[in-house]
Write an enzyme that holds these catalytic residues in place. Structure first.
Site, PDB file in Angstrom:
ATOM      1  N   ARG A  47       0.823  -1.221   0.000  1.00 34.06           N
ATOM      2  CA  ARG A  47       0.000   0.000   0.000  1.00 34.06           C
ATOM      3  C   ARG A  47       0.849   1.259   0.000  1.00 34.06           C
ATOM      4  O   ARG A  47       0.458   2.303  -0.497  1.00 34.06           O
ATOM      5  CB  ARG A  47      -0.971  -0.028   1.200  1.00 34.06           C
ATOM      6  CG  ARG A  47      -1.725   1.265   1.420  1.00 34.06           C
ATOM      7  CD  ARG A  47      -3.015   1.117   2.224  1.00 34.06           C
ATOM      8  NE  ARG A  47      -2.937   0.242   3.359  1.00 34.06           N
ATOM      9  CZ  ARG A  47      -2.336   0.543   4.523  1.00 34.06           C
ATOM     10  NH1 ARG A  47      -1.739   1.708   4.686  1.00 34.06           N
ATOM     11  NH2 ARG A  47      -2.333  -0.327   5.507  1.00 34.06           N
ATOM     12  N   ASP A 171      -8.140  18.068 -15.279  1.00 33.25           N
ATOM     13  CA  ASP A 171      -8.464  16.687 -15.670  1.00 33.25           C
ATOM     14  C   ASP A 171      -8.117  16.572 -17.157  1.00 33.25           C
ATOM     15  O   ASP A 171      -8.771  17.177 -18.003  1.00 33.25           O
ATOM     16  CB  ASP A 171      -9.956  16.419 -15.405  1.00 33.25           C
ATOM     17  CG  ASP A 171     -10.368  14.978 -15.737  1.00 33.25           C
ATOM     18  OD1 ASP A 171      -9.693  14.336 -16.557  1.00 33.25           O
ATOM     19  OD2 ASP A 171     -11.376  14.516 -15.171  1.00 33.25           O
TER      20      ASP A 171
HETATM   21  C1  PLP Z   1     -13.848   8.303 -16.357  1.00 34.00           C
HETATM   22  C2  PLP Z   1     -13.513   9.669 -15.978  1.00 34.00           C
HETATM   23  C3  PLP Z   1     -13.233  10.004 -14.634  1.00 34.00           C
HETATM   24  C4  PLP Z   1     -13.357   8.997 -13.502  1.00 34.00           C
HETATM   25  O1  PLP Z   1     -12.460   7.952 -13.638  1.00 34.00           O
HETATM   26  P1  PLP Z   1     -12.746   6.439 -13.147  1.00 34.00           P
HETATM   27  O2  PLP Z   1     -11.490   5.730 -13.539  1.00 34.00           O
HETATM   28  O3  PLP Z   1     -13.968   5.966 -13.874  1.00 34.00           O
HETATM   29  O4  PLP Z   1     -12.974   6.476 -11.679  1.00 34.00           O
HETATM   30  C5  PLP Z   1     -12.879  11.307 -14.363  1.00 34.00           C
HETATM   31  N1  PLP Z   1     -12.799  12.245 -15.341  1.00 34.00           N
HETATM   32  C6  PLP Z   1     -13.063  11.959 -16.623  1.00 34.00           C
HETATM   33  C7  PLP Z   1     -12.963  13.038 -17.648  1.00 34.00           C
HETATM   34  C8  PLP Z   1     -13.438  10.661 -16.994  1.00 34.00           C
HETATM   35  O5  PLP Z   1     -13.724  10.393 -18.269  1.00 34.00           O
END
Ligand code: PLP
Length: 372
Positions: A47, A171
């Site tokens: 972990r 993101d």
């Molecule tokens: C899929 C996604 C997430 C979340 O990711 P997971 O791996 O499904 O938890 C966050 N941001 C964007 C833009 C995504 O497409």
């Protein structure tokens, strides 16, 4: 080293004990230490860090141009670990169009912890600047955004963040570092759902945070990850590392295919609107041209015939699969309003498309037939 070369080699040093060219998967949960817990090879417990995951972290940090990276059990685990590390009383700004999980986290979970969440159109810089006058600790950007493919100007957001002493998180899931590297434009932290393009084959869940500097944010979030424990499993790290090798090649083909499909759809009379930043008519096209090297494999469409036209199209396709998620080899389509739960934010006539690696003519023929 150029990006493609880095993608093939980052975190890929051959195994010193065997010379194996493909990296080993270390499944050990615990590592031998000295009688006073002295670490022998730097590891203690899975972990807290393991060799397979370290290779992946090095690769992702290298590809994003960051100082260091952390990986998580999923993209949402990465987002949660970051945002739940904020102090009670913090104020964050999130985009009006963003991944559903972030929206739910902001609506349900963060306020319970005393974190104030404001929603803002990140392409309206004046609105963001006004909001920041009230004190914003963290600005969250997602560009291109899900599912409307809105583009926000990372450099401009970074300027606003800097002026107000906020941290800018981006993101970068839809673009991948192949097309866009937000840290180069002034972002402080990049977030990925590696479930998508990094993994690339719809078979491994994961998330990552990449830090521009190995600063107190990194330290605090790493500590939280290691204690709360939503870590990436070694096999998942290995699959994701494998995905890095072909990421630039796959992205080039996703982009070329999406461009062809977007062109077809933009000219089709049944389609009211195509949300794809590669189209000159897209409101974010000029910014996308500046901060992205291509426009990616994602697009969404809004049909003239409303809800019924959208679900009828989705139901008639043969090559596209009706499924959530994105970034895999196979093309997927999804009526977002149907999966967004009780209060959908997507228009009823919107479908999101993840363009895969099939021949574009087959994708276009499938759409063309289904639209007849
Ligand atoms: C899929 C996604 C997430 C979340 O990711 P997971 O791996 O499904 O938890 C966050 N941001 C964007 C833009 C995504 O497409």
């Amino acid at each position: 080293m150029r990006f493609e070369t880095l993608a093939v080699h980052a975190g890929g040093e051959s195994d010193v004990t065997t010379g194996a060219v493909a990296p080993p998967i270390h499944l050990a949960t615990t590592f031998r230490h000295g009688p006073m817990a002295e670490r022998i090879a730097g590891y203690e417990y899975q972990r807290e860090g393991n060799p397979t995951n370290d290779r992946l972290c090095a690769a992702i940090a290298g590809l994003e141009g960051g100082a260091t990276a952390l990986t998580f059990a999923s993209g949402m685990a990465a987002i949660s670990c970051l945002l739940e590390s904020l102090q009670a009383g913090s104020h964050i700004a999130v985009p009006d169009d963003c991944y559903t999980g972030l929206r739910v986290l902001g609506a349900e979970f963060l306020p319970q912890r005393g974190v104030r969440v404001s929603t803002v159109d990140m392409s309206d810089l004046d609105a963001l600047d006004r909001l920041c006058q009230a004190g914003v600790d963290l600005i969250w950007a997602e560009t291109p955004s899900n599912p409307r493919m809105k583009i926000s100007d990372i450099q401009a957001l970074a300027g606003i963040a800097k002026a107000h002493g906020s941290v800018l998180v981006c993101d970068n899931t839809f673009a991948s570092p192949v097309l866009q590297r937000p840290l180069e434009h002034g972002a402080d932290i990049v977030m990925h759902s590696t479930t998508k393009y990094f993994g690339g084959h719809s078979d491994v869940l994961g998330g990552a945070l990449v830090f521009k500097r190995a600063d107190s944010w990194h330290e605090r979030i790493a500590h939280r990850l290691h204690i709360t424990g939503a870590v990436l499993a070694p096999f998942s790290a290995w699959l994701t590392l494998r995905g890095c090798r072909s990421l630039p090649a796959r992205m080039a083909m996703h982009c070329a295919n999406a461009r062809a499909v977007a062109g077809f759809l933009a000219a089709h009379p049944a389609i009211e609107r195509v949300n794809y930043p590669g189209l000159a008519s897209h409101p974010g096209h000029a910014i996308a041209l500046r901060q992205m090297s291509d426009f990616g494999g994602m697009l969404s469409i809004e049909l003239r015939g409303g809800h019924n036209a959208a679900v009828t199209l989705a139901g008639r396709l043969k090559v596209f699969t009706n499924a959530t998620s994105l970034g895999g080899c196979e093309s997927l389509i999804e009526h977002r309003a149907s999966v967004e739960g009780a209060n959908p934010t997507s228009p009823e006539n919107l479908l999101r498309l993840s363009i895969g690696l099939e021949h574009p003519d087959d994708l276009i023929a499938d759409l063309s037939h289904a639209l007849e």
